[in-house]
Design a protein around this motif. Structure first.
Motif, short mmCIF file in Angstrom:
data_model
loop_
_atom_site.label_atom_id
_atom_site.label_comp_id
_atom_site.label_asym_id
_atom_site.label_seq_id
_atom_site.Cartn_x
_atom_site.Cartn_y
_atom_site.Cartn_z
N PHE A 286 4.12 -4.91 9.58
CA PHE A 286 3.29 -3.76 9.19
C PHE A 286 2.00 -3.78 10.00
CE2 PHE A 286 6.04 -4.54 5.60
CZ PHE A 286 6.45 -3.25 5.25
N THR A 287 1.86 -2.78 10.87
CA THR A 287 0.66 -2.67 11.70
C THR A 287 0.15 -1.24 11.69
OG1 THR A 287 2.00 -2.25 13.67
CG2 THR A 287 1.37 -4.54 13.25
N GLY A 288 -1.13 -1.09 11.95
CA GLY A 288 -1.73 0.24 12.05
C GLY A 288 -1.48 0.83 13.43
N THR A 337 4.46 3.50 2.80
CA THR A 337 4.06 2.23 3.41
C THR A 337 3.54 1.26 2.35
OG1 THR A 337 3.52 3.31 5.50
CG2 THR A 337 2.53 1.16 5.10
N HIS A 338 2.78 1.78 1.39
CA HIS A 338 2.26 0.91 0.32
C HIS A 338 3.40 0.19 -0.38
CE1 HIS A 338 0.14 -0.47 -3.26
NE2 HIS A 338 1.06 0.14 -3.99
N PHE A 339 4.42 0.95 -0.79
CA PHE A 339 5.51 0.33 -1.54
C PHE A 339 6.36 -0.58 -0.66
CE2 PHE A 339 4.60 3.58 -4.76
CZ PHE A 339 4.58 2.76 -5.87
N GLU A 340 6.55 -0.23 0.58
CA GLU A 340 7.30 -1.12 1.47
C GLU A 340 6.58 -2.45 1.61
OE1 GLU A 340 7.91 0.98 5.10
OE2 GLU A 340 9.62 2.11 4.34
N MET A 341 5.25 -2.40 1.68
CA MET A 341 4.48 -3.65 1.79
C MET A 341 4.54 -4.44 0.48
SD MET A 341 1.16 -2.32 3.97
CE MET A 341 0.43 -3.95 4.15
N VAL A 342 4.45 -3.74 -0.63
CA VAL A 342 4.56 -4.41 -1.94
C VAL A 342 5.91 -5.09 -2.08
CG1 VAL A 342 4.73 -4.02 -4.43
CG2 VAL A 342 2.85 -2.99 -3.13
#
Length: 548
Positions: A286-288, A337-342
């Motif tokens: 996960f990158t910006g 993206t939030h949920f994928e990271m969680v």
């Protein structure tokens, strides 16, 4: 009897014999025949042979006796036409089955569905509509298919704003029922005081500390706010016809006592990194836009916890305490993206084992005629209750108005945006909820005039055959919609059923059929149509009135 599956099972041995290994028959509904397989085209390059030659060999080896006729078409397709006897047998079996030929799963899973999730002390607005409707349709379908469904309404009921709200409630007399006539107005008044009154702002901040430290008075007033809001939410759910109930509320507050443990466990597993005073996890991949790794902030620099910590605690609870095997989060597309990271962090921590799936069921926005987010003329967020009032008031009955809104939402791919156009939604023609409800009511009206029950179905006319094939596609449509979490797959199928029935009704007189045997057979087709529409609409959460 799923004809598509039967054809695949019969075709598979012939394909394997030609290819030398198992091959997906890829049988699909086709406008050129009842069904079609393009498998020979996929094998052409591998075998180094012309696809039509492969198709001819497969057709010669296929044992479809009593089920279908097979023919090579075009560059190498296999056209499959179901025999009349097989079609009649499948229809009769489906008509005799209370579940329309759709068996319950023999291996049920516990599915936890997180949907709706409004905020306490705020009225529900149009932004809550999609999560509520999509989530409820998925819950209904999965439950009907036999899964053990746990509904979770993840309320926003904790955090610093509640110090402000509780303090405002105290200023208003401390009684939520009598001091809150309008949730939005109550919240806005509290916010104005917080922004403009230094003394109130000081007291509100102290109230946050008191609330979070367990002060009995603060907690009691906070519970009043939550209770008042929950009663309001339940009223909206009753109007919408969704299955969320009081036992499904699970606010953010439920997990507050777990958050210190979440941080401790992540630290013990070496997953935490300090960044500018905050404790973060940097999940791989996960990158910006600048290529810099994105952090999931578990604990903020001031020691407070945000959504990430609560969501991690919720996953751990849903797997360990609720026994969830499939977790669905029906939340807007911007949170992907939030949920994928969680999910990635939860897997790294061991809270989301490989045998458990977690899916973000994202969806697009509801737009106004100008193509922008739907808002009032004054630029305010549209209140959900007001939207339902307008739909119910303009329709012939509340069930028609609410059904129109729900079908418009569910009939398109959930990932896309759609324009909220009540005139189009309420139309009785086209791909609309009222069109399906009218089709169901029309069939029921036939039986009020028929005077005799339906009989054994025997298909002879082309319009009967077209309707029969669509009706037999109900099982794969339901399973596809539930399996992929895409309710539009079922909605589109129901529209096809209604359209096929309309053509059948025009070309094949039912009550004035040429013989009594044909009359009763067509009544059987009509009855199966009504039951399919009624069941399908129920699974989408839409009423199917007997009369309109």
């Amino acid at each position: 009897m799923d004809l598509e599956v039967l054809l695949q099972d019969r075709l598979a041995p012939a394909l394997e014999a030609v290819a030398g290994h198992p091959v997906d028959p890829a049988v699909r509904v086709s406008p050129h025949a009842d069904f079609q397989s393009g498998a020979p085209l996929a094998l052409a390059r591998e075998l180094g042979r012309p696809p039509r030659e492969i198709a001819a060999e497969v057709a010669a080896k296929a044992d479809l006796a009593g089920l279908a006729e097979i023919a090579v078409s075009g560059p190498g397709f296999l056209n499959l036409t179901v025999s009349g006897s097989a079609l009649d047998e499948a229809l009769r079996a489906t008509a005799a089955d209370g579940r329309l030929g759709v068996p319950r799963t023999t291996v049920p899973r516990r599915v936890v569905i997180d949907y709706s999730g409004p905020n306490v002390a705020k009225e529900m607005h149009v932004g809550h509509l999609r999560s509520t409707i999509i989530g409820d349709a998925l819950a209904r379908m999965l439950e009907w298919l036999g899964d053990d469904v746990v509904r979770v309404n993840h309320l926003g009921d904790w955090g610093t704003p509640f110090g402000m709200l509780v303090e405002h409630l105290i200023d208003r007399g401390g009684d939520a029922d009598h001091s809150i006539s309008d949730l939005t107005a109550f919240y806005q008044a509290a916010r104005v005081k917080f922004d403009n009154d230094d003394d109130f702002r000081r007291r509100a901040r102290l109230r946050v500390v008191a609330l979070q430290s367990g002060d009995p008075v603060s907690r009691e007033l906070w519970r009043e706010l939550v209770s008042r809001s929950e009663r309001y939410f339940l009223d909206v759910y009753a109007r919408l016809g969704v299955t969320l109930g009081p036992d499904d509320f699970a606010g953010e507050s439920r997990y507050q006592d777990d958050l210190d443990g979440i941080v401790a466990e992540l630290g013990e597993k070496g997953l935490l990194t300090e960044s500018d005073g905050a404790l973060c996890v940097f999940p791989a991949g996960f990158t910006g836009r600048d290529g810099v790794a994105l952090p999931l902030i578990v604990r903020k620099a001031d020691g407070g916890y945000g959504y990430a910590a609560t969501d991690l605690a919720a996953i751990r609870h849903r797997v360990r305490a609720l026994g969830g095997q499939r977790l669905l989060y029906v939340v807007g597309a911007p949170q992907r993206t939030h949920f994928e990271m969680v999910f990635a962090v939860a897997r790294a921590a061991g809270w989301l084992p490989d045998v458990v799936t977690a899916e973000h069921i994202g969806f697009g926005s509801i737009l106004g005629a100008d193509g922008r987010m739907l808002r009032t003329r004054a630029g305010d967020t549209v209140k959900l209750a007001g939207l339902l009032d307008e739909a119910a008031g303009r329709a012939s009955a509340p069930a028609i108005g609410i059904g129109a809104i729900k079908y418009a939402d569910l009939s398109g791919d959930r990932r896309g945006d759609y324009v909220f156009d009540l005139d189009r939604m309420l139309a009785i023609t086209g791909n609309t909820g009222p069109y399906l409800q009218m089709a169901h009511a029309r069939v029921r009206s036939i039986f009020r005039r028929a005077g005799r029950p339906a009989g054994t179905i025997t298909v002879t006319e082309p319009a009967e055959r077209d309707l029969a094939l669509v009706l037999l596609g109900f099982e794969p449509a339901v399973r596809a919609a539930a399996g992929s979490a895409e309710p539009h797959r079922l909605a589109v199928h129901l529209h096809d059923v209604a359209a096929a029935f309309s053509a059948f009704y025009e070309r094949c007189p039912v009550l004035r059929a040429p013989t009594e045997e044909v009359r009763r057979s067509r009544l059987g087709l009509a009855d199966l149509t009504a039951r399919t529409l009624h069941t399908g609409l129920f699974l989408l959460g839409i009423e199917a009135p007997e009369e309109i």
